[in-house]
Design a protein around this motif. Structure first.
Motif, PDB file in Angstrom:
ATOM      1  N   ASN A 146       0.882  -1.276   0.280  1.00  0.00           N
ATOM      2  CA  ASN A 146       0.185  -0.315   0.350  1.00  0.00           C
ATOM      3  C   ASN A 146       0.731   0.671   0.197  1.00  0.00           C
ATOM      4  OD1 ASN A 146      -2.194   1.736   0.473  1.00  0.00           O
ATOM      5  ND2 ASN A 146      -1.835   1.406   2.379  1.00  0.00           N
ATOM      6  N   PHE A 147       0.323   2.006  -0.936  1.00  0.00           N
ATOM      7  CA  PHE A 147       1.659   3.416  -0.870  1.00  0.00           C
ATOM      8  C   PHE A 147       0.202   3.764  -0.982  1.00  0.00           C
ATOM      9  CE2 PHE A 147       3.357   1.400  -4.915  1.00  0.00           C
ATOM     10  CZ  PHE A 147       4.673   1.385  -4.651  1.00  0.00           C
ATOM     11  N   ASP A 148       1.167   4.841   0.914  1.00  0.00           N
ATOM     12  CA  ASP A 148      -0.196   5.556   1.438  1.00  0.00           C
ATOM     13  C   ASP A 148       0.783   6.452   2.712  1.00  0.00           C
ATOM     14  OD1 ASP A 148      -2.769   6.292   2.491  1.00  0.00           O
ATOM     15  OD2 ASP A 148      -3.653   4.527   2.658  1.00  0.00           O
ATOM     16  N   ALA A 149       0.048   7.220   2.713  1.00  0.00           N
ATOM     17  CA  ALA A 149       0.676   8.433   3.796  1.00  0.00           C
ATOM     18  C   ALA A 149       0.217   7.885   5.017  1.00  0.00           C
ATOM     19  CB  ALA A 149      -0.726   9.724   4.386  1.00  0.00           C
ATOM     20  N   HIS A 150      -1.021   6.989   5.328  1.00  0.00           N
ATOM     21  CA  HIS A 150      -2.215   6.303   6.587  1.00  0.00           C
ATOM     22  C   HIS A 150      -1.527   4.662   5.939  1.00  0.00           C
ATOM     23  CE1 HIS A 150      -3.646  10.243   5.579  1.00  0.00           C
ATOM     24  NE2 HIS A 150      -3.844  10.037   6.921  1.00  0.00           N
ATOM     25  N   LEU A 151      -1.487   4.684   7.721  1.00  0.00           N
ATOM     26  CA  LEU A 151      -1.636   2.926   7.925  1.00  0.00           C
ATOM     27  C   LEU A 151      -3.210   1.818   7.616  1.00  0.00           C
ATOM     28  CD1 LEU A 151       0.412   2.541  11.305  1.00  0.00           C
ATOM     29  CD2 LEU A 151       1.250   1.763   8.986  1.00  0.00           C
ATOM     30  N   ASP A 152      -4.036   2.914   8.118  1.00  0.00           N
ATOM     31  CA  ASP A 152      -5.288   2.480   7.506  1.00  0.00           C
ATOM     32  C   ASP A 152      -5.097   1.524   8.546  1.00  0.00           C
ATOM     33  OD1 ASP A 152      -6.382   4.338   6.234  1.00  0.00           O
ATOM     34  OD2 ASP A 152      -5.796   4.041   3.920  1.00  0.00           O
ATOM     35  N   LEU A 153      -4.738   1.159   9.747  1.00  0.00           N
ATOM     36  CA  LEU A 153      -6.006   0.180  10.298  1.00  0.00           C
ATOM     37  C   LEU A 153      -6.293   0.940  11.499  1.00  0.00           C
ATOM     38  CD1 LEU A 153      -1.618  -1.070  10.732  1.00  0.00           C
ATOM     39  CD2 LEU A 153      -3.591  -2.582   9.469  1.00  0.00           C
ATOM     40  N   GLY A 164       5.000   5.137   2.477  1.00  0.00           N
ATOM     41  CA  GLY A 164       4.859   6.518   2.341  1.00  0.00           C
ATOM     42  C   GLY A 164       4.218   6.917   3.641  1.00  0.00           C
ATOM     43  N   VAL A 165       4.308   6.326   4.855  1.00  0.00           N
ATOM     44  CA  VAL A 165       3.356   6.627   6.444  1.00  0.00           C
ATOM     45  C   VAL A 165       4.192   7.892   7.041  1.00  0.00           C
ATOM     46  CG1 VAL A 165       3.126   5.889   8.394  1.00  0.00           C
ATOM     47  CG2 VAL A 165       3.162   4.234   6.791  1.00  0.00           C
ATOM     48  N   SER A 166       3.369   8.383   7.526  1.00  0.00           N
ATOM     49  CA  SER A 166       3.598  10.196   8.055  1.00  0.00           C
ATOM     50  C   SER A 166       3.151   9.709   9.651  1.00  0.00           C
ATOM     51  CB  SER A 166       2.486  10.548   7.563  1.00  0.00           C
ATOM     52  OG  SER A 166       2.047  12.443   8.254  1.00  0.00           O
ATOM     53  N   VAL A 167       4.433  10.129   9.767  1.00  0.00           N
ATOM     54  CA  VAL A 167       4.141   9.694  11.573  1.00  0.00           C
ATOM     55  C   VAL A 167       3.115  10.127  12.046  1.00  0.00           C
ATOM     56  CG1 VAL A 167       6.262   8.681  11.945  1.00  0.00           C
ATOM     57  CG2 VAL A 167       6.568  10.922  11.866  1.00  0.00           C
ATOM     58  N   ALA A 168       2.814  11.585  11.191  1.00  0.00           N
ATOM     59  CA  ALA A 168       1.834  13.451  11.348  1.00  0.00           C
ATOM     60  C   ALA A 168       0.808  12.865  11.467  1.00  0.00           C
ATOM     61  CB  ALA A 168       2.887  14.311  11.078  1.00  0.00           C
ATOM     62  N   ALA A 169       0.231  12.120  10.678  1.00  0.00           N
ATOM     63  CA  ALA A 169      -0.980  11.365   9.842  1.00  0.00           C
ATOM     64  C   ALA A 169      -1.548  10.210  10.731  1.00  0.00           C
ATOM     65  CB  ALA A 169      -0.831  11.180   8.704  1.00  0.00           C
ATOM     66  N   ASN A 170      -0.733   9.521  11.827  1.00  0.00           N
ATOM     67  CA  ASN A 170      -0.823   8.495  11.848  1.00  0.00           C
ATOM     68  C   ASN A 170      -0.704   8.695  13.833  1.00  0.00           C
ATOM     69  OD1 ASN A 170      -1.435   6.158  10.155  1.00  0.00           O
ATOM     70  ND2 ASN A 170      -0.004   7.499  10.097  1.00  0.00           N
ATOM     71  N   THR A 171      -1.766   7.746  14.690  1.00  0.00           N
ATOM     72  CA  THR A 171      -1.809   7.939  16.095  1.00  0.00           C
ATOM     73  C   THR A 171      -0.834   7.154  16.549  1.00  0.00           C
ATOM     74  OG1 THR A 171      -3.623   6.261  16.476  1.00  0.00           O
ATOM     75  CG2 THR A 171      -3.832   9.164  16.220  1.00  0.00           C
ATOM     76  N   PRO A 172      -0.104   7.148  17.823  1.00  0.00           N
ATOM     77  CA  PRO A 172       0.407   5.548  18.175  1.00  0.00           C
ATOM     78  C   PRO A 172       0.041   4.370  18.254  1.00  0.00           C
ATOM     79  CG  PRO A 172       1.298   7.894  19.687  1.00  0.00           C
ATOM     80  CD  PRO A 172      -0.449   7.843  19.271  1.00  0.00           C
ATOM     81  N   ALA A 173      -1.472   4.780  18.719  1.00  0.00           N
ATOM     82  CA  ALA A 173      -2.417   3.629  18.978  1.00  0.00           C
ATOM     83  C   ALA A 173      -2.342   2.105  17.362  1.00  0.00           C
ATOM     84  CB  ALA A 173      -3.581   3.762  18.888  1.00  0.00           C
ATOM     85  N   LEU A 174      -2.452   3.315  15.692  1.00  0.00           N
ATOM     86  CA  LEU A 174      -2.203   2.345  15.294  1.00  0.00           C
ATOM     87  C   LEU A 174      -0.950   2.094  14.910  1.00  0.00           C
ATOM     88  CD1 LEU A 174      -3.762   5.226  12.559  1.00  0.00           C
ATOM     89  CD2 LEU A 174      -4.375   3.419  13.893  1.00  0.00           C
ATOM     90  N   TRP A 220       6.254  -1.409   7.089  1.00  0.00           N
ATOM     91  CA  TRP A 220       6.264   0.541   6.557  1.00  0.00           C
ATOM     92  C   TRP A 220       7.500   0.819   6.682  1.00  0.00           C
ATOM     93  CZ3 TRP A 220       5.424  -0.677  12.216  1.00  0.00           C
ATOM     94  CH2 TRP A 220       6.072  -0.120  13.292  1.00  0.00           C
ATOM     95  N   LEU A 221       7.406   1.834   5.154  1.00  0.00           N
ATOM     96  CA  LEU A 221       8.222   3.339   5.361  1.00  0.00           C
ATOM     97  C   LEU A 221       8.095   4.529   5.630  1.00  0.00           C
ATOM     98  CD1 LEU A 221      11.299   2.769   4.909  1.00  0.00           C
ATOM     99  CD2 LEU A 221      10.825   2.571   2.479  1.00  0.00           C
ATOM    100  N   ALA A 249      -1.649  15.727   1.840  1.00  0.00           N
ATOM    101  CA  ALA A 249      -0.379  15.509   2.684  1.00  0.00           C
ATOM    102  C   ALA A 249       0.221  16.105   2.827  1.00  0.00           C
ATOM    103  CB  ALA A 249       0.305  13.766   2.252  1.00  0.00           C
ATOM    104  N   ALA A 250       0.736  16.668   3.853  1.00  0.00           N
ATOM    105  CA  ALA A 250       1.526  18.314   4.185  1.00  0.00           C
ATOM    106  C   ALA A 250       2.830  17.580   3.332  1.00  0.00           C
ATOM    107  CB  ALA A 250       2.007  18.505   5.411  1.00  0.00           C
ATOM    108  N   VAL A 251       3.632  16.361   3.114  1.00  0.00           N
ATOM    109  CA  VAL A 251       5.010  15.819   2.946  1.00  0.00           C
ATOM    110  C   VAL A 251       4.923  15.175   1.737  1.00  0.00           C
ATOM    111  CG1 VAL A 251       7.503  14.866   3.573  1.00  0.00           C
ATOM    112  CG2 VAL A 251       6.153  16.059   5.373  1.00  0.00           C
ATOM    113  N   GLY A 252       4.883  13.637   2.283  1.00  0.00           N
ATOM    114  CA  GLY A 252       3.848  13.070   0.631  1.00  0.00           C
ATOM    115  C   GLY A 252       5.104  12.174   0.303  1.00  0.00           C
ATOM    116  N   ILE A 253       5.301  11.653  -0.382  1.00  0.00           N
ATOM    117  CA  ILE A 253       6.343  10.424  -1.267  1.00  0.00           C
ATOM    118  C   ILE A 253       6.206  11.172  -2.900  1.00  0.00           C
ATOM    119  CG2 ILE A 253       6.397   9.299   0.605  1.00  0.00           C
ATOM    120  CD1 ILE A 253       4.140   7.240  -1.862  1.00  0.00           C
ATOM    121  N   ASP A 254       7.570  10.710  -3.400  1.00  0.00           N
ATOM    122  CA  ASP A 254       8.283  11.595  -4.613  1.00  0.00           C
ATOM    123  C   ASP A 254       7.072  10.498  -5.563  1.00  0.00           C
ATOM    124  OD1 ASP A 254       9.134  13.060  -6.450  1.00  0.00           O
ATOM    125  OD2 ASP A 254      10.357  11.102  -6.784  1.00  0.00           O
ATOM    126  N   ALA A 255       6.519  10.707  -7.271  1.00  0.00           N
ATOM    127  CA  ALA A 255       5.823  10.286  -7.731  1.00  0.00           C
ATOM    128  C   ALA A 255       7.048   9.984  -8.704  1.00  0.00           C
ATOM    129  CB  ALA A 255       4.510  11.658  -8.366  1.00  0.00           C
TER     130      ALA A 255
END
Length: 313
Positions: free
Chosen positions: A144-151, A184-194, A205-206, A251-257
């Protein structure tokens, strides 16, 4: 507007077959007996995004993607069919099941399937459609290419933020291994619980700030060695808001296309070299209402272009 009328664009008749574009080769009235190289199926669904408290609009994603794909050059040695959109049902699980059944049916008749989302709840339907097609013994891996883990934990309902947790729980209840990688996970877009749940389920994850081709290709072989079937899903909010403003959560940062494209190409080569089956991908969270100058739709079309090439080349 019918999805069939969206397939139009530039033609280069002077170049013959070598100058054809997607709108010239797509079959919008496929028969049950037809066997195509690529089959498209739309998931025009906002239900999951709304339940996840995101910006609605992804329901218009499939048609926006079709329009942006229309004039791209057709470079695949094979055929293309568009099977329209599934009909959203009264509940999200029912909608996901409808999509899942469509994916299973299409995989049984075509070489590859590309899903056009729609919220990222498309992933649950995609996985189960692939699982139904491959059978109980297949080891399916999800990238999954995503800023969110969606977990996220359903609270109480599933949403666009829960698909991979839903899949994880299904795997646990059915004695299957949950093979999940999020790039592409953002630490600023996922809570510690995730992140806690990601660790519990051995999720790879990366982070977005660490995402580059060398790092990704160094960690993926171990992950890929554990699977024999690959499913790739690309959430458009993985990219910077400047490149992809038309999403439910920019996304504020995101990953390079370009790096994502190179990694998709690498995945295609790796799967062929290691006899890993890759026949299903999808694109999620394209929201044309928020898209400036069709930036997100054009990028999503390029990603779709690369995914189809990688799955078939």
């Amino acid at each position: 507007m019918s999805y069939k009328t969206l397939w139009q664009g530039r033609t280069d008749t002077e170049d013959g077959v070598r100058g054809q574009r997607w709108h010239q080769v797509v079959n919008v009235a496929p028969t049950d007996s037809q066997r195509d190289t690529i089959a498209l199926i739309g998931y025009p669904v906002d239900q999951g995004v709304v339940l996840n408290k995101g910006r609605p609009g992804a329901g218009g994603g499939p048609n926006a993607l079709r329009q942006s794909l229309s004039s791209l050059p057709w470079v695949i040695e094979g055929s293309l069919s568009d099977h329209g959109d599934i009909s959203p049902q009264s509940t999200l699980p029912q909608t996901q099941q409808r999509y899942s059944d469509s994916v299973t049916e299409l995989l049984s008749h075509h070489q590859c399937v590309l899903g056009l989302g729609g919220g990222h709840d498309i992933a649950r339907g995609s996985f189960h459609g692939l699982q139904q097609f491959t059978g109980k013994q297949a080891r399916i891996g999800i990238i999954n290419f995503d800023a969110h883990l969606d977990l996220r934990k359903p609270a109480p309902h599933s949403s666009s933020g829960t698909p991979f947790r839903d899949i994880s729980e299904w795997c646990k209840n059915n004695s299957r291994t949950f093979n999940y990688c999020c790039m592409g996970v953002s630490v600023a877009a996922n809570t510690p619980a995730l992140f806690d749940y990601a660790r519990q389920t051995d999720t790879l994850w990366l982070e977005d700030i660490d995402f580059d081709l060398n790092t990704a290709t160094s960690v993926l072989p171990t992950f890929l060695s554990r699977i024999d079937t690959l499913y790739v899903t690309v959430c458009m909010d993985a990219f910077p808001a400047s490149a992809a403003p038309g999403v439910s959560a920019p996304a504020a940062v995101g990953i390079d296309a370009a790096t994502v494209i190179n990694l998709i190409r690498w995945l295609g080569r790796y799967c062929r070299q290691h006899t890993i089956t890759w026949s299903l991908s999808d694109i999620a969270e394209l929201s044309p209402f928020f898209d400036k100058e069709n930036k997100t739709a054009r990028l999503a079309a390029r990603i779709a272009f690369e995914l189809t090439r990688a799955m078939t080349k």
